[in-house]
Design an enzyme around this catalytic site. Structure first.
Site: not given
Ligand SMILES: [Zn+2]
Length: 480
Positions: A127, A258, A194
Protein backbone atom coordinates in the site's frame (compact mmCIF):
# COMPACT_ATOMS: atom_id res chain seq x y z
CA UNK A 1 -30.63 -24.60 25.87
CA UNK A 2 -29.20 -24.86 22.36
CA UNK A 3 -25.60 -26.10 22.07
CA UNK A 4 -23.18 -23.16 22.27
CA UNK A 5 -21.48 -23.42 18.89
CA UNK A 6 -20.18 -20.86 16.37
CA UNK A 7 -20.97 -21.20 13.55
CA UNK A 8 -24.29 -22.86 14.33
CA UNK A 9 -24.57 -26.20 12.50
CA UNK A 10 -26.84 -26.63 9.51
CA UNK A 11 -28.63 -29.58 11.11
CA UNK A 12 -28.49 -30.48 14.76
CA UNK A 13 -30.52 -32.80 17.00
CA UNK A 14 -30.07 -33.05 20.71
CA UNK A 15 -31.95 -33.87 23.90
CA UNK A 16 -31.73 -31.25 26.62
CA UNK A 17 -30.39 -32.71 29.88
CA UNK A 18 -29.05 -35.94 28.33
CA UNK A 19 -26.14 -37.43 30.32
CA UNK A 20 -22.68 -35.96 29.79
CA UNK A 21 -20.02 -38.05 28.09
CA UNK A 22 -16.81 -38.55 30.09
CA UNK A 23 -14.06 -36.09 29.14
CA UNK A 24 -11.95 -38.96 27.76
CA UNK A 25 -14.73 -40.49 25.63
CA UNK A 26 -13.16 -42.06 22.51
CA UNK A 27 -13.52 -40.30 19.14
CA UNK A 28 -13.97 -42.76 16.27
CA UNK A 29 -13.37 -41.40 12.77
CA UNK A 30 -14.83 -43.00 9.65
CA UNK A 31 -13.77 -41.88 6.18
CA UNK A 32 -17.05 -41.46 4.27
CA UNK A 33 -16.59 -40.68 0.55
CA UNK A 34 -20.20 -39.59 -0.10
CA UNK A 35 -20.02 -36.39 1.96
CA UNK A 36 -19.22 -33.10 0.24
CA UNK A 37 -15.91 -31.32 0.60
CA UNK A 38 -16.10 -29.49 3.92
CA UNK A 39 -19.02 -31.45 5.41
CA UNK A 40 -18.96 -33.70 8.46
CA UNK A 41 -21.29 -35.77 10.59
CA UNK A 42 -20.85 -35.97 14.35
CA UNK A 43 -22.85 -38.32 16.58
CA UNK A 44 -22.58 -39.26 20.23
CA UNK A 45 -23.89 -42.48 21.71
CA UNK A 46 -22.91 -45.33 24.02
CA UNK A 47 -20.13 -43.28 25.59
CA UNK A 48 -18.34 -42.52 22.31
CA UNK A 49 -18.12 -39.82 19.63
CA UNK A 50 -18.45 -40.88 16.00
CA UNK A 51 -17.18 -38.55 13.27
CA UNK A 52 -17.58 -38.99 9.51
CA UNK A 53 -16.09 -36.87 6.72
CA UNK A 54 -14.84 -37.32 3.17
CA UNK A 55 -11.89 -34.93 3.45
CA UNK A 56 -9.30 -33.77 5.96
CA UNK A 57 -11.08 -30.41 6.00
CA UNK A 58 -14.35 -32.03 7.04
CA UNK A 59 -12.56 -33.93 9.78
CA UNK A 60 -10.86 -30.69 10.93
CA UNK A 61 -14.23 -28.91 11.18
CA UNK A 62 -15.66 -31.78 13.23
CA UNK A 63 -12.69 -31.38 15.58
CA UNK A 64 -13.42 -27.64 15.95
CA UNK A 65 -17.02 -28.44 16.80
CA UNK A 66 -15.83 -30.96 19.39
CA UNK A 67 -13.43 -28.52 21.00
CA UNK A 68 -16.17 -25.86 21.19
CA UNK A 69 -18.60 -28.33 22.81
CA UNK A 70 -15.94 -29.30 25.34
CA UNK A 71 -15.15 -25.63 26.08
CA UNK A 72 -18.83 -24.81 26.60
CA UNK A 73 -19.80 -27.48 29.14
CA UNK A 74 -19.01 -30.86 27.59
CA UNK A 75 -20.58 -33.34 25.18
CA UNK A 76 -23.88 -35.02 25.84
CA UNK A 77 -25.31 -38.35 24.71
CA UNK A 78 -27.76 -38.36 21.82
CA UNK A 79 -26.23 -35.46 19.88
CA UNK A 80 -26.40 -35.66 16.09
CA UNK A 81 -24.94 -33.02 13.77
CA UNK A 82 -25.04 -33.05 9.96
CA UNK A 83 -23.05 -30.03 8.94
CA UNK A 84 -21.81 -28.30 5.78
CA UNK A 85 -21.10 -24.66 4.87
CA UNK A 86 -23.46 -22.39 2.94
CA UNK A 87 -20.56 -20.52 1.29
CA UNK A 88 -17.23 -21.90 0.08
CA UNK A 89 -15.45 -18.57 0.73
CA UNK A 90 -15.38 -17.50 4.40
CA UNK A 91 -12.64 -14.97 4.86
CA UNK A 92 -10.88 -12.40 6.99
CA UNK A 93 -8.59 -9.62 5.78
CA UNK A 94 -5.69 -8.10 7.70
CA UNK A 95 -3.89 -4.96 6.53
CA UNK A 96 -0.18 -5.33 7.40
CA UNK A 97 0.77 -2.12 5.55
CA UNK A 98 -0.57 0.83 7.54
CA UNK A 99 0.70 -0.81 10.70
CA UNK A 100 2.92 -3.83 10.50
CA UNK A 101 1.91 -7.04 12.27
CA UNK A 102 4.41 -9.89 12.00
CA UNK A 103 4.42 -13.69 11.91
CA UNK A 104 3.68 -14.35 15.63
CA UNK A 105 0.64 -12.05 15.65
CA UNK A 106 -0.70 -13.43 12.37
CA UNK A 107 -0.41 -16.99 13.67
CA UNK A 108 -2.58 -16.08 16.64
CA UNK A 109 -5.23 -14.58 14.35
CA UNK A 110 -5.11 -17.60 12.06
CA UNK A 111 -5.55 -19.92 15.06
CA UNK A 112 -8.53 -17.89 16.19
CA UNK A 113 -10.15 -17.82 12.73
CA UNK A 114 -9.68 -21.55 12.19
CA UNK A 115 -11.60 -22.32 15.40
CA UNK A 116 -14.69 -20.77 13.78
CA UNK A 117 -14.30 -22.53 10.41
CA UNK A 118 -13.10 -19.51 8.43
CA UNK A 119 -11.12 -20.74 5.43
CA UNK A 120 -9.62 -17.73 3.59
CA UNK A 121 -6.94 -15.33 4.86
CA UNK A 122 -6.78 -12.24 2.65
CA UNK A 123 -3.39 -10.70 3.35
CA UNK A 124 -3.07 -7.01 2.41
CA UNK A 125 0.66 -6.73 1.68
CA UNK A 126 1.28 -3.55 -0.32
CA UNK A 127 0.00 0.00 0.00
CA UNK A 128 1.01 3.68 0.02
CA UNK A 129 2.34 3.38 3.57
CA UNK A 130 4.49 0.27 3.15
CA UNK A 131 5.48 -2.60 0.83
CA UNK A 132 5.58 -5.72 3.02
CA UNK A 133 6.50 -8.68 0.79
CA UNK A 134 10.03 -9.55 -0.31
CA UNK A 135 10.39 -9.73 -4.10
CA UNK A 136 13.80 -11.20 -5.01
CA UNK A 137 14.04 -9.58 -8.44
CA UNK A 138 13.31 -6.08 -7.10
CA UNK A 139 14.92 -5.81 -3.64
CA UNK A 140 14.30 -2.06 -3.29
CA UNK A 141 10.57 -2.74 -2.91
CA UNK A 142 11.29 -3.80 0.68
CA UNK A 143 14.67 -2.07 1.24
CA UNK A 144 13.06 1.29 0.51
CA UNK A 145 9.32 0.65 0.33
CA UNK A 146 8.89 -1.07 3.71
CA UNK A 147 10.12 1.94 5.73
CA UNK A 148 8.41 5.22 6.45
CA UNK A 149 9.76 8.06 8.56
CA UNK A 150 6.74 8.50 10.84
CA UNK A 151 3.02 7.90 11.35
CA UNK A 152 0.26 10.52 11.37
CA UNK A 153 -3.02 8.69 11.24
CA UNK A 154 -6.22 10.33 12.43
CA UNK A 155 -4.54 13.06 14.41
CA UNK A 156 -2.13 10.63 16.07
CA UNK A 157 1.42 11.80 15.45
CA UNK A 158 4.54 9.73 15.90
CA UNK A 159 7.89 10.87 14.52
CA UNK A 160 9.39 7.41 14.85
CA UNK A 161 10.24 5.28 11.79
CA UNK A 162 7.79 2.45 11.13
CA UNK A 163 8.96 -0.56 9.14
CA UNK A 164 8.67 -4.28 8.58
CA UNK A 165 8.22 -6.84 5.83
CA UNK A 166 7.85 -10.58 5.33
CA UNK A 167 10.72 -12.52 3.81
CA UNK A 168 9.76 -15.19 1.30
CA UNK A 169 10.56 -17.82 3.94
CA UNK A 170 8.16 -16.14 6.36
CA UNK A 171 5.51 -16.02 3.65
CA UNK A 172 5.90 -19.77 3.14
CA UNK A 173 5.73 -20.28 6.90
CA UNK A 174 2.37 -18.49 7.08
CA UNK A 175 1.05 -20.29 3.99
CA UNK A 176 1.94 -23.66 5.57
CA UNK A 177 0.51 -22.65 8.93
CA UNK A 178 -2.74 -21.78 7.22
CA UNK A 179 -2.76 -24.96 5.12
CA UNK A 180 -2.55 -27.06 8.29
CA UNK A 181 -5.76 -25.30 9.38
CA UNK A 182 -7.47 -25.61 5.98
CA UNK A 183 -7.12 -21.89 5.28
CA UNK A 184 -6.15 -20.67 1.83
CA UNK A 185 -4.06 -17.48 1.75
CA UNK A 186 -4.97 -14.76 -0.75
CA UNK A 187 -2.18 -12.18 -1.06
CA UNK A 188 -3.15 -8.67 -2.11
CA UNK A 189 -0.69 -6.77 -4.29
CA UNK A 190 -2.36 -3.39 -4.90
CA UNK A 191 -2.36 -1.86 -8.37
CA UNK A 192 -2.69 0.59 -10.05
CA UNK A 193 -3.51 2.74 -6.98
CA UNK A 194 -2.32 2.64 -3.37
CA UNK A 195 1.11 2.43 -4.94
CA UNK A 196 3.32 5.09 -3.32
CA UNK A 197 5.63 2.64 -1.48
CA UNK A 198 6.47 0.92 -4.80
CA UNK A 199 7.10 4.31 -6.46
CA UNK A 200 9.40 5.28 -3.59
CA UNK A 201 11.50 2.22 -4.48
CA UNK A 202 11.24 2.45 -8.29
CA UNK A 203 10.09 5.92 -9.44
CA UNK A 204 10.07 4.86 -13.12
CA UNK A 205 6.87 2.88 -12.40
CA UNK A 206 4.92 6.15 -12.16
CA UNK A 207 3.78 8.56 -14.86
CA UNK A 208 6.07 11.37 -13.71
CA UNK A 209 9.15 9.45 -12.53
CA UNK A 210 9.49 11.86 -9.60
CA UNK A 211 11.11 10.62 -6.38
CA UNK A 212 8.91 10.19 -3.29
CA UNK A 213 8.72 8.47 0.09
CA UNK A 214 6.20 6.03 1.54
CA UNK A 215 3.21 7.90 2.92
CA UNK A 216 2.86 8.60 6.66
CA UNK A 217 -0.89 9.34 6.76
CA UNK A 218 -4.21 7.75 5.83
CA UNK A 219 -5.92 8.72 2.58
CA UNK A 220 -6.00 8.29 -1.19
CA UNK A 221 -2.98 9.48 -3.18
CA UNK A 222 -2.44 10.28 -6.86
CA UNK A 223 0.77 8.20 -6.99
CA UNK A 224 -0.41 5.39 -9.25
CA UNK A 225 1.23 2.91 -11.59
CA UNK A 226 1.72 4.21 -15.13
CA UNK A 227 -0.45 1.69 -16.94
CA UNK A 228 0.61 3.23 -20.26
CA UNK A 229 4.22 2.13 -19.73
CA UNK A 230 5.06 -1.34 -21.10
CA UNK A 231 8.07 -1.45 -18.77
CA UNK A 232 5.95 -0.73 -15.69
CA UNK A 233 3.34 -3.33 -16.65
CA UNK A 234 6.10 -5.90 -17.27
CA UNK A 235 7.52 -5.08 -13.83
CA UNK A 236 4.19 -5.87 -12.19
CA UNK A 237 4.01 -9.18 -14.07
CA UNK A 238 7.48 -10.07 -12.73
CA UNK A 239 6.28 -9.28 -9.21
CA UNK A 240 3.17 -11.39 -9.70
CA UNK A 241 5.23 -14.30 -11.06
CA UNK A 242 7.09 -14.47 -7.73
CA UNK A 243 3.84 -14.03 -5.82
CA UNK A 244 2.17 -16.88 -7.74
CA UNK A 245 5.11 -19.17 -6.92
CA UNK A 246 4.81 -18.36 -3.20
CA UNK A 247 1.06 -18.81 -2.83
CA UNK A 248 -0.35 -22.18 -3.90
CA UNK A 249 -3.99 -21.04 -3.63
CA UNK A 250 -6.21 -20.21 -6.58
CA UNK A 251 -6.77 -16.47 -5.93
CA UNK A 252 -4.47 -13.45 -6.22
CA UNK A 253 -5.97 -10.12 -5.14
CA UNK A 254 -4.78 -7.19 -7.24
CA UNK A 255 -6.58 -4.33 -5.51
CA UNK A 256 -7.97 -2.08 -8.21
CA UNK A 257 -9.67 0.36 -5.81
CA UNK A 258 -9.23 4.07 -5.21
CA UNK A 259 -6.91 4.92 -8.12
CA UNK A 260 -7.10 8.67 -8.90
CA UNK A 261 -6.80 9.57 -12.61
CA UNK A 262 -4.82 12.83 -12.31
CA UNK A 263 -1.40 11.40 -13.27
CA UNK A 264 -2.81 9.41 -16.20
CA UNK A 265 -4.57 12.53 -17.47
CA UNK A 266 -1.21 14.31 -17.83
CA UNK A 267 0.80 11.33 -19.15
CA UNK A 268 1.81 10.86 -22.78
CA UNK A 269 2.31 7.11 -22.40
CA UNK A 270 -1.13 6.66 -20.90
CA UNK A 271 -2.68 8.81 -23.64
CA UNK A 272 -0.90 6.77 -26.32
CA UNK A 273 -2.12 3.51 -24.83
CA UNK A 274 -5.72 4.77 -24.70
CA UNK A 275 -5.49 5.80 -28.34
CA UNK A 276 -3.91 2.52 -29.39
CA UNK A 277 -6.62 0.48 -27.66
CA UNK A 278 -9.45 2.84 -28.58
CA UNK A 279 -10.42 3.42 -24.94
CA UNK A 280 -13.04 6.08 -24.26
CA UNK A 281 -12.03 7.16 -20.76
CA UNK A 282 -9.80 6.50 -17.76
CA UNK A 283 -12.22 4.00 -16.21
CA UNK A 284 -11.81 1.99 -19.39
CA UNK A 285 -8.02 2.38 -19.16
CA UNK A 286 -8.09 0.85 -15.67
CA UNK A 287 -10.51 -1.86 -16.81
CA UNK A 288 -8.21 -2.76 -19.68
CA UNK A 289 -5.19 -2.91 -17.36
CA UNK A 290 -6.99 -5.10 -14.80
CA UNK A 291 -8.20 -7.39 -17.58
CA UNK A 292 -4.61 -7.71 -18.92
CA UNK A 293 -3.27 -8.61 -15.46
CA UNK A 294 -6.17 -11.00 -14.84
CA UNK A 295 -5.44 -12.79 -18.13
CA UNK A 296 -1.76 -13.03 -17.17
CA UNK A 297 -2.76 -14.62 -13.85
CA UNK A 298 -5.17 -16.94 -15.56
CA UNK A 299 -2.33 -18.29 -17.73
CA UNK A 300 -0.58 -19.14 -14.46
CA UNK A 301 -3.64 -21.03 -13.25
CA UNK A 302 -4.78 -18.25 -10.89
CA UNK A 303 -7.92 -16.16 -10.63
CA UNK A 304 -7.65 -12.42 -9.99
CA UNK A 305 -9.73 -10.76 -7.29
CA UNK A 306 -10.34 -6.99 -7.41
CA UNK A 307 -12.29 -4.46 -5.36
CA UNK A 308 -15.54 -3.39 -6.99
CA UNK A 309 -14.23 -0.04 -8.32
CA UNK A 310 -12.59 -1.94 -11.18
CA UNK A 311 -16.05 -2.69 -12.59
CA UNK A 312 -16.46 0.96 -13.63
CA UNK A 313 -14.44 0.34 -16.79
CA UNK A 314 -17.17 -2.07 -17.93
CA UNK A 315 -14.74 -4.56 -19.41
CA UNK A 316 -14.15 -7.21 -16.74
CA UNK A 317 -15.10 -10.70 -17.80
CA UNK A 318 -16.71 -12.92 -15.17
CA UNK A 319 -14.45 -15.80 -16.23
CA UNK A 320 -11.28 -13.86 -15.41
CA UNK A 321 -12.09 -11.93 -12.27
CA UNK A 322 -13.79 -12.31 -8.88
CA UNK A 323 -15.05 -9.01 -7.46
CA UNK A 324 -14.94 -8.05 -3.80
CA UNK A 325 -17.77 -5.65 -2.96
CA UNK A 326 -17.19 -3.11 -0.21
CA UNK A 327 -19.07 0.00 -1.41
CA UNK A 328 -20.88 0.01 -4.71
CA UNK A 329 -23.21 3.00 -5.05
CA UNK A 330 -23.74 2.34 -8.78
CA UNK A 331 -24.80 -1.25 -8.12
CA UNK A 332 -22.31 -2.58 -10.66
CA UNK A 333 -21.85 -5.81 -8.70
CA UNK A 334 -25.46 -6.80 -9.29
CA UNK A 335 -24.91 -6.32 -13.01
CA UNK A 336 -21.68 -8.33 -12.81
CA UNK A 337 -23.42 -11.28 -11.12
CA UNK A 338 -26.20 -11.12 -13.73
CA UNK A 339 -23.48 -11.65 -16.33
CA UNK A 340 -22.37 -14.76 -14.39
CA UNK A 341 -19.78 -13.13 -12.14
CA UNK A 342 -18.95 -14.05 -8.53
CA UNK A 343 -18.75 -11.57 -5.67
CA UNK A 344 -17.19 -11.67 -2.21
CA UNK A 345 -19.28 -9.60 0.23
CA UNK A 346 -17.39 -7.22 2.54
CA UNK A 347 -19.96 -4.49 3.01
CA UNK A 348 -18.38 -1.33 4.44
CA UNK A 349 -21.25 -0.64 6.86
CA UNK A 350 -21.33 -4.20 8.24
CA UNK A 351 -18.06 -6.06 7.64
CA UNK A 352 -15.39 -3.34 7.95
CA UNK A 353 -14.10 -3.86 11.45
CA UNK A 354 -11.55 -1.05 11.76
CA UNK A 355 -14.47 1.23 12.72
CA UNK A 356 -15.76 1.51 16.30
CA UNK A 357 -18.52 -0.73 17.64
CA UNK A 358 -20.53 2.50 17.87
CA UNK A 359 -20.67 2.53 14.07
CA UNK A 360 -20.84 -1.21 13.52
CA UNK A 361 -22.25 -2.95 16.59
CA UNK A 362 -22.05 -6.73 16.78
CA UNK A 363 -25.81 -7.01 16.18
CA UNK A 364 -25.51 -5.03 12.95
CA UNK A 365 -22.76 -7.32 11.65
CA UNK A 366 -24.79 -10.39 12.69
CA UNK A 367 -27.97 -9.36 10.92
CA UNK A 368 -26.36 -8.46 7.59
CA UNK A 369 -27.55 -10.60 4.71
CA UNK A 370 -24.73 -10.91 2.15
CA UNK A 371 -27.11 -12.12 -0.54
CA UNK A 372 -29.25 -8.97 -0.21
CA UNK A 373 -27.29 -6.80 -2.66
CA UNK A 374 -26.73 -9.10 -5.59
CA UNK A 375 -28.98 -12.13 -5.05
CA UNK A 376 -27.69 -15.44 -3.67
CA UNK A 377 -26.47 -16.96 -6.97
CA UNK A 378 -23.53 -14.60 -7.43
CA UNK A 379 -22.23 -14.60 -3.87
CA UNK A 380 -19.09 -16.68 -3.54
CA UNK A 381 -18.86 -15.86 0.14
CA UNK A 382 -18.17 -13.34 2.87
CA UNK A 383 -15.16 -11.59 4.33
CA UNK A 384 -14.57 -9.39 7.37
CA UNK A 385 -11.94 -6.71 6.70
CA UNK A 386 -9.63 -4.99 9.14
CA UNK A 387 -7.64 -2.00 7.88
CA UNK A 388 -5.02 -0.70 10.26
CA UNK A 389 -4.62 3.06 9.78
CA UNK A 390 -6.06 3.54 13.26
CA UNK A 391 -5.02 0.20 14.78
CA UNK A 392 -1.65 0.61 16.41
CA UNK A 393 -1.64 -2.25 18.91
CA UNK A 394 -2.36 -5.93 18.57
CA UNK A 395 -4.78 -5.74 21.51
CA UNK A 396 -6.81 -3.09 19.69
CA UNK A 397 -6.68 -5.20 16.53
CA UNK A 398 -8.05 -8.36 18.17
CA UNK A 399 -10.75 -6.43 20.04
CA UNK A 400 -11.91 -4.74 16.85
CA UNK A 401 -11.99 -8.09 15.08
CA UNK A 402 -13.51 -10.23 17.83
CA UNK A 403 -16.30 -10.93 18.30
CA UNK A 404 -17.49 -9.14 15.12
CA UNK A 405 -15.60 -11.56 12.87
CA UNK A 406 -17.60 -14.39 14.47
CA UNK A 407 -20.75 -12.88 12.94
CA UNK A 408 -19.09 -13.27 9.52
CA UNK A 409 -18.06 -16.84 10.38
CA UNK A 410 -21.65 -17.63 11.39
CA UNK A 411 -23.16 -16.14 8.23
CA UNK A 412 -20.53 -17.68 5.95
CA UNK A 413 -21.12 -21.16 7.29
CA UNK A 414 -24.81 -21.12 8.25
CA UNK A 415 -26.19 -18.91 5.46
CA UNK A 416 -29.52 -17.87 6.93
CA UNK A 417 -29.02 -17.79 10.71
CA UNK A 418 -30.47 -20.85 12.42
CA UNK A 419 -30.97 -19.01 15.70
CA UNK A 420 -31.66 -15.67 17.35
CA UNK A 421 -29.11 -12.94 18.06
CA UNK A 422 -29.49 -13.64 21.80
CA UNK A 423 -28.58 -17.30 21.26
CA UNK A 424 -25.58 -16.22 19.16
CA UNK A 425 -24.25 -13.85 21.84
CA UNK A 426 -24.74 -16.54 24.52
CA UNK A 427 -22.49 -18.78 22.41
CA UNK A 428 -19.94 -15.97 21.97
CA UNK A 429 -19.79 -15.50 25.74
CA UNK A 430 -19.42 -19.24 26.35
CA UNK A 431 -16.59 -19.49 23.81
CA UNK A 432 -14.69 -16.37 24.86
CA UNK A 433 -12.09 -18.45 26.79
CA UNK A 434 -11.04 -20.07 23.47
CA UNK A 435 -9.72 -16.67 22.38
CA UNK A 436 -8.29 -15.52 25.70
CA UNK A 437 -4.88 -14.02 26.48
CA UNK A 438 -2.22 -15.54 24.28
CA UNK A 439 -4.61 -16.00 21.34
CA UNK A 440 -6.84 -13.08 20.39
CA UNK A 441 -8.63 -11.36 23.30
CA UNK A 442 -12.17 -10.14 22.54
CA UNK A 443 -13.85 -6.90 23.44
CA UNK A 444 -15.91 -7.41 26.65
CA UNK A 445 -19.68 -8.02 26.16
CA UNK A 446 -20.90 -4.69 27.59
CA UNK A 447 -19.27 -2.92 24.62
CA UNK A 448 -20.60 -5.08 21.76
CA UNK A 449 -23.86 -3.15 21.29
CA UNK A 450 -23.61 0.38 22.69
CA UNK A 451 -26.79 2.42 23.10
CA UNK A 452 -27.53 5.30 20.70
CA UNK A 453 -25.92 7.95 22.92
CA UNK A 454 -22.68 6.00 23.12
CA UNK A 455 -22.82 5.23 19.41
CA UNK A 456 -23.04 8.92 18.52
CA UNK A 457 -20.19 9.69 20.86
CA UNK A 458 -17.94 6.91 19.55
CA UNK A 459 -18.60 7.78 15.90
CA UNK A 460 -18.14 11.55 16.23
CA UNK A 461 -14.97 11.14 18.25
CA UNK A 462 -13.61 8.56 15.78
CA UNK A 463 -14.30 10.70 12.71
CA UNK A 464 -13.62 13.96 14.55
CA UNK A 465 -17.23 15.11 13.65
CA UNK A 466 -19.46 17.13 13.45
CA UNK A 467 -21.60 15.50 10.79
CA UNK A 468 -24.72 16.40 8.89
CA UNK A 469 -27.76 14.43 10.01
CA UNK A 470 -27.66 12.58 6.68
CA UNK A 471 -24.07 11.41 7.04
CA UNK A 472 -24.68 10.31 10.61
CA UNK A 473 -27.76 8.37 9.56
CA UNK A 474 -25.72 6.66 6.90
CA UNK A 475 -22.93 5.73 9.32
CA UNK A 476 -25.28 4.47 12.02
CA UNK A 477 -28.08 3.03 9.94
CA UNK A 478 -28.92 -0.51 10.80
CA UNK A 479 -29.85 -2.00 7.45
CA UNK A 480 -31.44 -5.14 8.81
ZN1 LIG B 1 1.23 7.08 -17.37
Amino acid sequence: MKPLLIPYPKNIEFTGGAPLLPADAPVIFTHTPGLCEEAYVLKTGNGAVNVAASTEAGRFYAEQTLSQLRAAGGLREGLEIHDAPAYSYRGFMIDCCRHFYGVPELKRLIDAAARFKLNRFHWHLTDDQGWRIEIKKYPLLTEVGSKRSGSRFGGYNENKPHEGFFTQNEIREIVNYCAARHIEVIPEIEMPGHFTAALAAYPFLGCTGEPMEPIRKEGIYPNVLCVGSDEAVAFMKDVLSEVCALFPGRYIHIGGDEAPRTRWQACEKCAAKMKRLGLADYDALQGSFIEEIASFLREKGKTAVTWNESLKGGRLSPENVIVQRWMDRDNLCADFTKRGGSVIESDFYHYYFDYPYGMTPLRKAFTYDPAGKTGPEGVLGVEGALWTEYVRTFRDLTEKLFPRLLAVAERGWSGTPGRSYADFTAAVQALMPLLGEGVAPMLPPERWDPGIGKRLKEVTSFFKGPFSADTLRQLLENRE
